[in-house]
Design a protein around this motif. Structure first.
Motif, PDB file in Angstrom:
ATOM      1  N   SER A   9       0.872  -1.182   0.000  1.00  0.00           N
ATOM      2  CA  SER A   9       0.000   0.000   0.000  1.00  0.00           C
ATOM      3  C   SER A   9       0.903   1.225   0.000  1.00  0.00           C
ATOM      4  CB  SER A   9      -0.937  -0.015   1.206  1.00  0.00           C
ATOM      5  OG  SER A   9      -0.217  -0.007   2.409  1.00  0.00           O
ATOM      6  N   TYR A  10       0.428   2.278  -0.584  1.00  0.00           N
ATOM      7  CA  TYR A  10       1.221   3.512  -0.561  1.00  0.00           C
ATOM      8  C   TYR A  10       0.331   4.728  -0.699  1.00  0.00           C
ATOM      9  CZ  TYR A  10       1.154   2.360  -5.612  1.00  0.00           C
ATOM     10  OH  TYR A  10       0.787   1.982  -6.877  1.00  0.00           O
ATOM     11  N   ASP A  11       0.874   5.810  -0.163  1.00  0.00           N
ATOM     12  CA  ASP A  11       0.268   7.130  -0.278  1.00  0.00           C
ATOM     13  C   ASP A  11       0.885   7.758  -1.531  1.00  0.00           C
ATOM     14  OD1 ASP A  11      -0.205   9.847  -0.153  1.00  0.00           O
ATOM     15  OD2 ASP A  11       0.160   9.997   1.996  1.00  0.00           O
ATOM     16  N   HIS A  57      -3.312   6.553  -5.038  1.00  0.00           N
ATOM     17  CA  HIS A  57      -2.951   5.744  -3.877  1.00  0.00           C
ATOM     18  C   HIS A  57      -3.221   4.264  -4.129  1.00  0.00           C
ATOM     19  CE1 HIS A  57      -3.036   9.704  -2.119  1.00  0.00           C
ATOM     20  NE2 HIS A  57      -4.315   9.830  -2.447  1.00  0.00           N
ATOM     21  N   ALA A  58      -2.674   3.429  -3.259  1.00  0.00           N
ATOM     22  CA  ALA A  58      -2.946   1.994  -3.370  1.00  0.00           C
ATOM     23  C   ALA A  58      -3.058   1.377  -1.986  1.00  0.00           C
ATOM     24  CB  ALA A  58      -1.835   1.302  -4.148  1.00  0.00           C
ATOM     25  N   TYR A  59      -4.070   0.531  -1.840  1.00  0.00           N
ATOM     26  CA  TYR A  59      -4.148  -0.325  -0.651  1.00  0.00           C
ATOM     27  C   TYR A  59      -3.726  -1.744  -1.008  1.00  0.00           C
ATOM     28  CZ  TYR A  59      -6.441   3.027   2.434  1.00  0.00           C
ATOM     29  OH  TYR A  59      -6.706   4.110   3.242  1.00  0.00           O
ATOM     30  N   ASP A  87       5.907   6.365   3.350  1.00  0.00           N
ATOM     31  CA  ASP A  87       4.658   6.407   2.579  1.00  0.00           C
ATOM     32  C   ASP A  87       4.420   5.128   1.770  1.00  0.00           C
ATOM     33  OD1 ASP A  87       6.804   7.262   1.057  1.00  0.00           O
ATOM     34  OD2 ASP A  87       5.784   8.985   0.171  1.00  0.00           O
ATOM     35  N   ILE A  88       5.249   4.113   1.999  1.00  0.00           N
ATOM     36  CA  ILE A  88       5.022   2.789   1.406  1.00  0.00           C
ATOM     37  C   ILE A  88       4.936   1.786   2.553  1.00  0.00           C
ATOM     38  CG2 ILE A  88       5.996   0.926  -0.010  1.00  0.00           C
ATOM     39  CD1 ILE A  88       7.599   2.981  -1.543  1.00  0.00           C
ATOM     40  N   ASP A  89       3.945   0.904   2.502  1.00  0.00           N
ATOM     41  CA  ASP A  89       3.874  -0.168   3.495  1.00  0.00           C
ATOM     42  C   ASP A  89       3.747  -1.500   2.779  1.00  0.00           C
ATOM     43  OD1 ASP A  89       3.628   0.662   6.534  1.00  0.00           O
ATOM     44  OD2 ASP A  89       2.836   2.262   5.267  1.00  0.00           O
ATOM     45  N   VAL A  90       4.366  -2.502   3.357  1.00  0.00           N
ATOM     46  CA  VAL A  90       4.346  -3.835   2.759  1.00  0.00           C
ATOM     47  C   VAL A  90       3.420  -4.695   3.606  1.00  0.00           C
ATOM     48  CG1 VAL A  90       5.725  -5.810   2.043  1.00  0.00           C
ATOM     49  CG2 VAL A  90       6.650  -3.481   1.849  1.00  0.00           C
ATOM     50  N   VAL A  91       2.278  -5.035   3.031  1.00  0.00           N
ATOM     51  CA  VAL A  91       1.198  -5.682   3.773  1.00  0.00           C
ATOM     52  C   VAL A  91       1.440  -7.182   3.891  1.00  0.00           C
ATOM     53  CG1 VAL A  91      -1.295  -6.110   3.787  1.00  0.00           C
ATOM     54  CG2 VAL A  91      -0.406  -3.920   2.911  1.00  0.00           C
TER      55      VAL A  91
END
Lengths: 249, 249
Positions: A9-11, A57-59, A87-91
């Motif tokens: 996910s990212y902003d 954006h992306a979830y 601003d990037i997360d690895v789910v």
């Protein structure tokens, strides 16, 4: 070589888009920089399922990449997550088959588009919803959006000059609702593929219909005539979210 | 001279706080710049009900200011809103009595504090909720938070070295819930006044209790001993919202 599939996910606010490009900050480049560090300085190429634009954006963006060895996927997820920018997360990370390809394996996507119809807007959401401070008739948009469902040539809803030849796509679900908790309008589109700027052009057209400046039957006309000039303006990228990607089987 | 009362919301991310200070961007200064333009170049002083810190957000901050003449309040609201920076919004403007003072008129306030307990965090919310990626027992926090309700000396929950003499305040409501729509924990506090960093210190303590690193009875001990060293750390400002202000009468 081991292939990994990851959900990220990212902003999109501070990115020029997902895809690497010279002199601009991209999600792909940031992930590749982190993976290089985690891979003892060896370059790693990241492939994304969708190329989101600037501000989008992306979830649930899906990527794949190869590493020379088998890793513990939760440790890999944690390392990628904590060593990537804020601003990037690895789910999630999982091992994938060697022939898995985030982009070319058959998949469908769900996009959401948030519209803040409040006057004034919510300042906390100014990068996360498109502000549209004009009257909107939800029922008109709910009627018109149904005409997008099905298999159509979406030439009239893509940017002119797109290089893709075949512009026939299938939309399996299209709806717009008022979220009672945020007061925002939420447009949802699911389908087997979307053309460049297609979602934003569909939303821009629906907003014009909702505002009474285009007839409710305009979607059908645009699909029939395949003429971008008959559609509404491209809605801003800050309201768009790549929500989820489903791979076949 | 006509006095105006306004409700404003702002995204605290890029502000050093509400109050004007040298060499730093503040909400007060930005509003005063806009009002000066709307007042033919004459300075206007803005008084705010609460002095939010750096990074703290507001949905319902109240301000007052004076202008030499009677204005149409909706036009004034629109001008202030559209001519102020994008991270400030002006929700409402009304004429107030000449002796109304946003800060000194008796009022109560409601603050909310959002905690993102997800792993990983939601990147879109990184400036709008405090990320706490450790286990939390909601029931323990719900039990402990009740001890804050009532009239107490909150010395143990304020920054040491605060100049305010009387640290007795009344909290009329304190609760913490899981928002099912966002998955975030929402702390809500209402009362007749809050000391410097009080809400953030209460939340920092409750998180330690929820994480099992402080006993559930710790709040009572801190109130009794009036010792800041017994409380938890100050939670980050990015989770805090000045939600609403109610004036007596």
């Amino acid at each position: 070589m081991t292939r990994y599939k990851a959900i990220i996910s990212y902003d999109g606010t501070l990115f020029s888009g997902f895809q690497r490009q010279p002199e601009a900050r991209s999600v792909q480049e940031e992930l590749e920089k982190t993976l290089k560090r985690l891979n003892r300085g060896q370059e790693v190429t990241v492939h994304g399922a969708g190329r989101t634009d600037a501000g989008v954006h992306a979830y649930g963006q899906v990527i794949h990449f190869d590493l020379p060895e088998v890793r513990d996927v939760e440790k890999l997820r944690f390392g990628l997550d904590t060593q990537s920018p804020d601003d990037i997360d690895v789910v999630a990370v999982e091992q994938a088959s060697d022939d898995f390809h985030a982009r070319y394996n058959k998949h469908s996507k769900t996009y959401e588009f948030l519209v803040d119809n409040g006057r004034p807007k919510n300042p906390m959401m100014r990068h996360y919803a498109t502000h549209y401070p004009y009257p909107l008739d939800l029922a008109l948009m709910q009627e018109a959006i149904q005409d997008l469902v099905g298999t159509h040539d979406f030439t009239g809803f893509t940017a002119s000059g797109t290089s893709v030849e075949d512009k026939v796509r299938t939309i399996t679900e299209a709806r717009v609702e008022l979220d009672p908790h945020t007061g925002f309008l939420v447009f949802t589109f699911s389908g087997n593929g979307f053309l460049y700027k297609q979602v934003r052009n569909m939303v821009g057209t629906l907003l014009k219909i909702g505002n009474g400046r285009m007839p409710v039957g305009q979607i059908k006309v645009i699909l029939d005539k395949m003429d971008r000039n008959l559609a509404g303006p491209t809605a801003a990228g800050n309201g768009l979210y790549l929500k989820e990607i489903y791979y076949d089987n």
